[in-house]
Motif scaffolding. Sequence first.
Motif, PDB file in Angstrom:
ATOM      1  N   ALA A 218       0.827  -1.213   0.000  1.00 21.62           N
ATOM      2  CA  ALA A 218       0.000   0.000   0.000  1.00 21.62           C
ATOM      3  C   ALA A 218       0.857   1.257   0.000  1.00 21.62           C
ATOM      4  O   ALA A 218       0.454   2.298  -0.546  1.00 21.62           O
ATOM      5  CB  ALA A 218      -0.923  -0.004   1.215  1.00 21.62           C
ATOM      6  N   ASN A 219       2.048   1.180   0.584  1.00 19.74           N
ATOM      7  CA  ASN A 219       2.950   2.331   0.632  1.00 19.74           C
ATOM      8  C   ASN A 219       3.807   2.470  -0.629  1.00 19.74           C
ATOM      9  O   ASN A 219       4.611   3.393  -0.741  1.00 19.74           O
ATOM     10  CB  ASN A 219       3.870   2.226   1.859  1.00 19.74           C
TER      11      ASN A 219
ATOM     12  N   VAL B   4      -4.698   0.565   6.831  1.00 15.76           N
ATOM     13  CA  VAL B   4      -3.762  -0.490   6.446  1.00 15.76           C
ATOM     14  C   VAL B   4      -2.314  -0.072   6.702  1.00 15.76           C
ATOM     15  O   VAL B   4      -1.490  -0.879   7.167  1.00 15.76           O
ATOM     16  CB  VAL B   4      -3.954  -0.853   4.953  1.00 15.76           C
ATOM     17  N   THR B   5      -2.001   1.170   6.431  1.00 19.25           N
ATOM     18  CA  THR B   5      -0.601   1.621   6.525  1.00 19.25           C
ATOM     19  C   THR B   5      -0.224   2.167   7.894  1.00 19.25           C
ATOM     20  O   THR B   5       0.965   2.386   8.151  1.00 19.25           O
ATOM     21  CB  THR B   5      -0.330   2.707   5.468  1.00 19.25           C
ATOM     22  N   ASP B   6      -1.180   2.371   8.772  1.00 21.63           N
ATOM     23  CA  ASP B   6      -0.906   2.936  10.102  1.00 21.63           C
ATOM     24  C   ASP B   6      -0.474   1.833  11.072  1.00 21.63           C
ATOM     25  O   ASP B   6      -1.270   0.942  11.388  1.00 21.63           O
ATOM     26  CB  ASP B   6      -2.158   3.631  10.625  1.00 21.63           C
ATOM     27  N   PRO B   7       0.756   1.866  11.575  1.00 21.11           N
ATOM     28  CA  PRO B   7       1.216   0.813  12.494  1.00 21.11           C
ATOM     29  C   PRO B   7       0.395   0.738  13.777  1.00 21.11           C
ATOM     30  O   PRO B   7       0.335  -0.323  14.422  1.00 21.11           O
ATOM     31  CB  PRO B   7       2.665   1.210  12.801  1.00 21.11           C
ATOM     32  N   ALA B   8      -0.250   1.829  14.147  1.00 17.00           N
ATOM     33  CA  ALA B   8      -1.010   1.856  15.402  1.00 17.00           C
ATOM     34  C   ALA B   8      -2.403   1.257  15.260  1.00 17.00           C
ATOM     35  O   ALA B   8      -3.073   0.986  16.262  1.00 17.00           O
ATOM     36  CB  ALA B   8      -1.123   3.299  15.910  1.00 17.00           C
ATOM     37  N   THR B   9      -2.871   1.036  14.028  1.00 15.49           N
ATOM     38  CA  THR B   9      -4.199   0.468  13.803  1.00 15.49           C
ATOM     39  C   THR B   9      -4.071  -1.040  13.630  1.00 15.49           C
ATOM     40  O   THR B   9      -3.580  -1.514  12.610  1.00 15.49           O
ATOM     41  CB  THR B   9      -4.860   1.087  12.559  1.00 15.49           C
ATOM     42  N   VAL B  10      -4.493  -1.767  14.640  1.00 13.26           N
ATOM     43  CA  VAL B  10      -4.345  -3.224  14.604  1.00 13.26           C
ATOM     44  C   VAL B  10      -5.467  -3.844  13.785  1.00 13.26           C
ATOM     45  O   VAL B  10      -6.583  -3.306  13.726  1.00 13.26           O
ATOM     46  CB  VAL B  10      -4.342  -3.811  16.035  1.00 13.26           C
ATOM     47  N   PRO B  11      -5.213  -4.971  13.142  1.00  9.96           N
ATOM     48  CA  PRO B  11      -6.257  -5.633  12.357  1.00  9.96           C
ATOM     49  C   PRO B  11      -7.394  -6.137  13.247  1.00  9.96           C
ATOM     50  O   PRO B  11      -7.179  -6.506  14.396  1.00  9.96           O
ATOM     51  CB  PRO B  11      -5.521  -6.783  11.681  1.00  9.96           C
ATOM     52  N   ASP B  12      -8.584  -6.156  12.693  1.00  9.18           N
ATOM     53  CA  ASP B  12      -9.767  -6.629  13.408  1.00  9.18           C
ATOM     54  C   ASP B  12      -9.842  -8.155  13.304  1.00  9.18           C
ATOM     55  O   ASP B  12     -10.143  -8.690  12.240  1.00  9.18           O
ATOM     56  CB  ASP B  12     -11.015  -5.984  12.805  1.00  9.18           C
TER      57      ASP B  12
ATOM     58  N   LEU C  77      -1.558 -17.588  14.823  1.00 11.99           N
ATOM     59  CA  LEU C  77      -1.110 -17.658  13.430  1.00 11.99           C
ATOM     60  C   LEU C  77      -1.581 -16.437  12.645  1.00 11.99           C
ATOM     61  O   LEU C  77      -0.792 -15.806  11.924  1.00 11.99           O
ATOM     62  CB  LEU C  77      -1.635 -18.942  12.775  1.00 11.99           C
ATOM     63  N   LEU C  78      -2.853 -16.069  12.776  1.00 13.33           N
ATOM     64  CA  LEU C  78      -3.385 -14.916  12.045  1.00 13.33           C
ATOM     65  C   LEU C  78      -2.695 -13.625  12.473  1.00 13.33           C
ATOM     66  O   LEU C  78      -2.395 -12.761  11.641  1.00 13.33           O
ATOM     67  CB  LEU C  78      -4.895 -14.813  12.252  1.00 13.33           C
ATOM     68  N   THR C  79      -2.463 -13.482  13.765  1.00 10.05           N
ATOM     69  CA  THR C  79      -1.785 -12.285  14.264  1.00 10.05           C
ATOM     70  C   THR C  79      -0.394 -12.147  13.648  1.00 10.05           C
ATOM     71  O   THR C  79       0.013 -11.054  13.240  1.00 10.05           O
ATOM     72  CB  THR C  79      -1.683 -12.324  15.795  1.00 10.05           C
ATOM     73  N   ALA C  80       0.326 -13.257  13.575  1.00  6.94           N
ATOM     74  CA  ALA C  80       1.674 -13.224  12.994  1.00  6.94           C
ATOM     75  C   ALA C  80       1.630 -12.939  11.496  1.00  6.94           C
ATOM     76  O   ALA C  80       2.427 -12.143  10.981  1.00  6.94           O
ATOM     77  CB  ALA C  80       2.378 -14.551  13.255  1.00  6.94           C
ATOM     78  N   MET C  81       0.707 -13.570  10.779  1.00 12.25           N
ATOM     79  CA  MET C  81       0.628 -13.376   9.326  1.00 12.25           C
ATOM     80  C   MET C  81       0.237 -11.942   8.968  1.00 12.25           C
ATOM     81  O   MET C  81       0.628 -11.429   7.918  1.00 12.25           O
ATOM     82  CB  MET C  81      -0.375 -14.362   8.712  1.00 12.25           C
ATOM     83  N   LEU C  82      -0.527 -11.288   9.847  1.00  8.37           N
ATOM     84  CA  LEU C  82      -0.997  -9.929   9.589  1.00  8.37           C
ATOM     85  C   LEU C  82      -0.136  -8.871  10.277  1.00  8.37           C
ATOM     86  O   LEU C  82      -0.575  -7.733  10.456  1.00  8.37           O
ATOM     87  CB  LEU C  82      -2.458  -9.793  10.013  1.00  8.37           C
ATOM     88  N   SER C  83       1.071  -9.236  10.647  1.00  9.16           N
ATOM     89  CA  SER C  83       1.980  -8.274  11.267  1.00  9.16           C
ATOM     90  C   SER C  83       2.235  -7.104  10.324  1.00  9.16           C
ATOM     91  O   SER C  83       2.371  -7.277   9.111  1.00  9.16           O
ATOM     92  CB  SER C  83       3.311  -8.949  11.611  1.00  9.16           C
ATOM     93  N   HIS C  84       2.329  -5.913  10.891  1.00  4.17           N
ATOM     94  CA  HIS C  84       2.564  -4.717  10.075  1.00  4.17           C
ATOM     95  C   HIS C  84       3.923  -4.767   9.399  1.00  4.17           C
ATOM     96  O   HIS C  84       4.061  -4.403   8.219  1.00  4.17           O
ATOM     97  CB  HIS C  84       2.448  -3.459  10.945  1.00  4.17           C
ATOM     98  N   ASP C  85       4.935  -5.225  10.102  1.00  7.16           N
ATOM     99  CA  ASP C  85       6.285  -5.320   9.552  1.00  7.16           C
ATOM    100  C   ASP C  85       6.489  -6.669   8.871  1.00  7.16           C
ATOM    101  O   ASP C  85       6.225  -7.719   9.467  1.00  7.16           O
ATOM    102  CB  ASP C  85       7.329  -5.140  10.649  1.00  7.16           C
ATOM    103  N   ALA C  86       6.959  -6.631   7.637  1.00  4.32           N
ATOM    104  CA  ALA C  86       7.117  -7.852   6.848  1.00  4.32           C
ATOM    105  C   ALA C  86       8.026  -8.870   7.528  1.00  4.32           C
ATOM    106  O   ALA C  86       7.777 -10.082   7.473  1.00  4.32           O
ATOM    107  CB  ALA C  86       7.657  -7.505   5.464  1.00  4.32           C
TER     108      ALA C  86
END
Length: 421
Positions: free
Chosen positions: A186-187, A227-235, A246-255
């Motif tokens: 996205a960035n 999506v691009t804001d590190p402070a906004t955690v996925p729902d 597993l989902l938390t790790a896969m959706l980590s903000h940092d690759a």
Amino acid sequence: MQTTPLSPEDPAQIGGFELLGRIGQGGMGQVYLGESPGGEPAAVKIIKPSVVDSTTRLRFAQEIEILKTVWGARIAQLLDADADAEQPWLATEYVEGPDLGKHVVTHGPLPALLVLSLGATLAEGLGYVHKQGLLHRDLKPANILLGPNGPKIIDFGLAVFAESSASLTAANTVVGTPSCMPPEQANGVKPLTSAVDVYALGTVLLFAATGHLPYHANNIHVLFHMVTDPATVPDLTGAPPELLPLLTAMLSHDAQDRPTITEVVQQCRGLVEVQGLKLAQARRRLTTYTAAPPQDFPTLLSVPVSEDTTPPPVPVVSDSATTPVHAEQPTEPVGTDEPASDTQPTMFLAAPQRAPQPEPPAQPASTTPVPQSTEDQQDGQNVPRRPHPSGRPPARSLRHSAQARRTAQQLREAYAARAAF
């Protein structure tokens, strides 16, 4: 989803493939159900004459070359193509089954066991893609077809070579599906790595388990900010507890914080085996579940039965009403008037877009059982396939040349009879 009749302006055939009906369309092209001279069904994508230019041809030629490169049981294979034709076209394997997005919208989220099976199967398929030095870049529920032999990945229109920083996209333009796109994509970060597909797979598995994506907003620019804001955690609301790590790790903000695609396979496999099943058994249950009424799922989760007790084969009856077509969706630019899918369509972020409206859930199907498939029986379960919604006997498949030609002619005549010109 069924095919719709051909319109008078549609070609009757292209590249030797007879066209039988329309499957779907996007901003760049139309996808048809076709049949090869030898009777092989195919999904045939044709670029619209109104958008054929040098850039479109180059992008389409790149998609064809990528489809020639990728391989594996989880990829809808390329059959033939011609990027230099007056109307560029390509034909891929026709997958008889719904896409994941429509299945979840219609029948609700998948149980955790089947989400894990889906995750391991798709991750392994993506692993083969990555071994070719390629990235999909547009993995989403609509690009996962739930076929009779397991899920398959389609639409490599945005795929790129992992180490390449070159792009056919205009400067300052981002392509992809916003709600399934990792922050670095996205960035506009280049080059991208295989971590982008790990993130996108995480959004697919979250959707399969909960019916929603990690970020949702009515405004496309707000969505990109989330999506691009590190402070906004996925729902992750509604995700089964066993899937959360597993989902938390896969959706980590940092690759770099995401697991590798191989680690995703291993973690899914481990969680399945904890439940006393082999991964192959879980995959058979996933395939059976996508063709059976949801209320029959408890049977699929019964105590594992030895695979040595396989009963005799029972003939399979095809069901045209619940055998959706290969819904391959061409890349769509922002601002098109095409109907929204279960997720935002693939887009070029160059202008605001109207917020997509969610699809209303379809009416529940009838529960009249029909014979089960041989593969389902190998798991020792007596699970019926999903019946025809109207209760009528299922129609035969369009696999036979004579019947296919008759059906195509009937579709054309029906369309002409209703046309106002």
